[in-house]
Design a protein around this motif. Structure first.
Motif, PDB file in Angstrom:
ATOM      1  N   ASP A  21       0.812  -1.221   0.000  1.00 23.88           N
ATOM      2  CA  ASP A  21       0.000   0.000   0.000  1.00 23.88           C
ATOM      3  C   ASP A  21       0.844   1.270   0.000  1.00 23.88           C
ATOM      4  OD1 ASP A  21      -2.584  -0.967  -0.218  1.00 23.88           O
ATOM      5  OD2 ASP A  21      -2.824  -1.281   1.938  1.00 23.88           O
ATOM      6  N   ARG A  40      -5.441   2.099  -0.439  1.00 24.05           N
ATOM      7  CA  ARG A  40      -5.553   2.729  -1.752  1.00 24.05           C
ATOM      8  C   ARG A  40      -6.776   3.644  -1.805  1.00 24.05           C
ATOM      9  NH1 ARG A  40      -3.623   1.592  -7.108  1.00 24.05           N
ATOM     10  NH2 ARG A  40      -5.050   2.484  -8.656  1.00 24.05           N
ATOM     11  N   ASN A  41      -6.501   4.931  -2.047  1.00 24.46           N
ATOM     12  CA  ASN A  41      -7.533   5.950  -2.160  1.00 24.46           C
ATOM     13  C   ASN A  41      -6.898   7.147  -2.839  1.00 24.46           C
ATOM     14  OD1 ASN A  41      -9.342   8.165  -1.648  1.00 24.46           O
ATOM     15  ND2 ASN A  41     -10.245   6.979   0.041  1.00 24.46           N
ATOM     16  N   HIS A  42      -7.580   7.750  -3.800  1.00 21.19           N
ATOM     17  CA  HIS A  42      -6.981   8.861  -4.518  1.00 21.19           C
ATOM     18  C   HIS A  42      -6.718  10.070  -3.622  1.00 21.19           C
ATOM     19  CE1 HIS A  42      -7.935   6.505  -8.036  1.00 21.19           C
ATOM     20  NE2 HIS A  42      -7.341   7.384  -8.814  1.00 21.19           N
ATOM     21  N   ARG A  67       2.219   4.449  -1.504  1.00 15.90           N
ATOM     22  CA  ARG A  67       1.595   5.228  -2.575  1.00 15.90           C
ATOM     23  C   ARG A  67       2.535   5.462  -3.768  1.00 15.90           C
ATOM     24  NH1 ARG A  67      -3.368   8.003  -1.537  1.00 15.90           N
ATOM     25  NH2 ARG A  67      -2.740   9.666  -2.977  1.00 15.90           N
TER      26      ARG A  67
END
Length: 275
Positions: free
Chosen positions: A21, A99-101, A23
């Motif tokens: 995870d 995961r997230n924008h 980024r």
């Protein structure tokens, strides 16, 4: 010897330390620098670190460590690597989070690797050459971000054609190489593309400007076309890993009769004295 660093720990390059995870892995959400070390001394370290923090600010990446603390970690890794001449990669990402924008409220990740640098000489019997390629990158190339896929594809195209580098063209004008700045020589003057959001402010580019000024060689920052590049008296590209690389071919066009030009030779020699 330790050859890498991740979030405060010195490790070896083959240790699995980057979480899935992270980024940088998930999104390319980060920035980086490549610093060359000669005889234990990182070349233009202050300029590299200043550019790294400028790139981080440009993508709204808040770095907790100050520049001096990061420099201390760099010096420690150089010492722990046991190498005197090396390429040191520094990478800062937005950290480890599901995961997230949207930006996570997590500490950033800092990683580094130290490896012996490769001596890249003129390539093949013809000497080093470049191919022209459309500049298909995003608008903010002044940021040294991890998002390098367009650069990679253009570089691979150049490699498959037998060339060292791809020189990128936007709106009929040369911007830069996939990982280099481009210089032409006309009438004993050096010409290079002016800084804008479309090119990276190269550290070796900075060195060439300083060298030219000290040597009394005129250096002009202006746009030029591929045709002007092909018709130039001399052509060279610069980067941390290529240093000052003379170019003798642009696709099937011969430059400088396939020989190193006088101005390029002087810049190379004066650069070597600064290492």
């Amino acid at each position: 010897m330790f050859s890498a660093y991740f979030n405060g720990a010195f490790v070896t390059c083959d240790e699995p330390v980057i979480p899935i995870d992270e980024r940088g892995h998930q999104f390319g959400d980060g920035v980086y620098e490549v610093i060359r070390v000669y005889n234990g001394q990182p070349f233009m370290l202050d300029e590299h670190i200043e550019r790294l923090y400028q790139s981080a600010a440009a993508i709204k990446l808040c770095v907790d460590s100050d520049q001096d603390t990061l420099k201390d970690s760099i010096w420690n890794l150089i010492h722990k690597s046991g190498l005197s001449s090396l390429d040191l990669y520094v990478q800062i990402t937005r950290g480890i989070a599901p995961r997230n924008h949207l930006f996570p409220e997590r500490p950033v990740s800092i990683s580094m690797t130290a490896k012996p640098f490769r001596h890249i000489s003129s390539v093949g019997e013809k000497g080093a050459g470049v191919t022209l390629h459309p500049d298909e990158r995003w608008e903010n190339c002044y940021i040294k971000s991890l998002n390098l896929l367009p650069n990679i594809l253009a570089k691979q195209t150049a490699h498959e054609k037998g060339f060292l580098e791809a020189v990128l063209v936007r709106n009929g004008k040369v911007t830069e190489g996939t990982s280099s700045n481009v210089f032409i020589v006309q009438d004993s003057s050096i010409i290079t593309t002016p800084l804008s959001k479309h090119i990276l402010s190269g550290i070796t580019r900075m060195a060439v400007k300083s060298i030219a000024e000290d040597a009394g060689i005129p250096l002009i920052e202006r746009h030029f076309s591929p045709e002007e590049m092909i018709q130039s008296d001399e052509l060279f590209i610069t980067s941390t890993t290529l240093e000052i690389m003379p170019i003798y071919w642009v696709d099937n066009h011969l430059i400088s009769e396939g020989k190193k030009g006088t101005v390029t030779r002087v810049i190379q020699e004066l650069f070597d004295r600064r290492k």
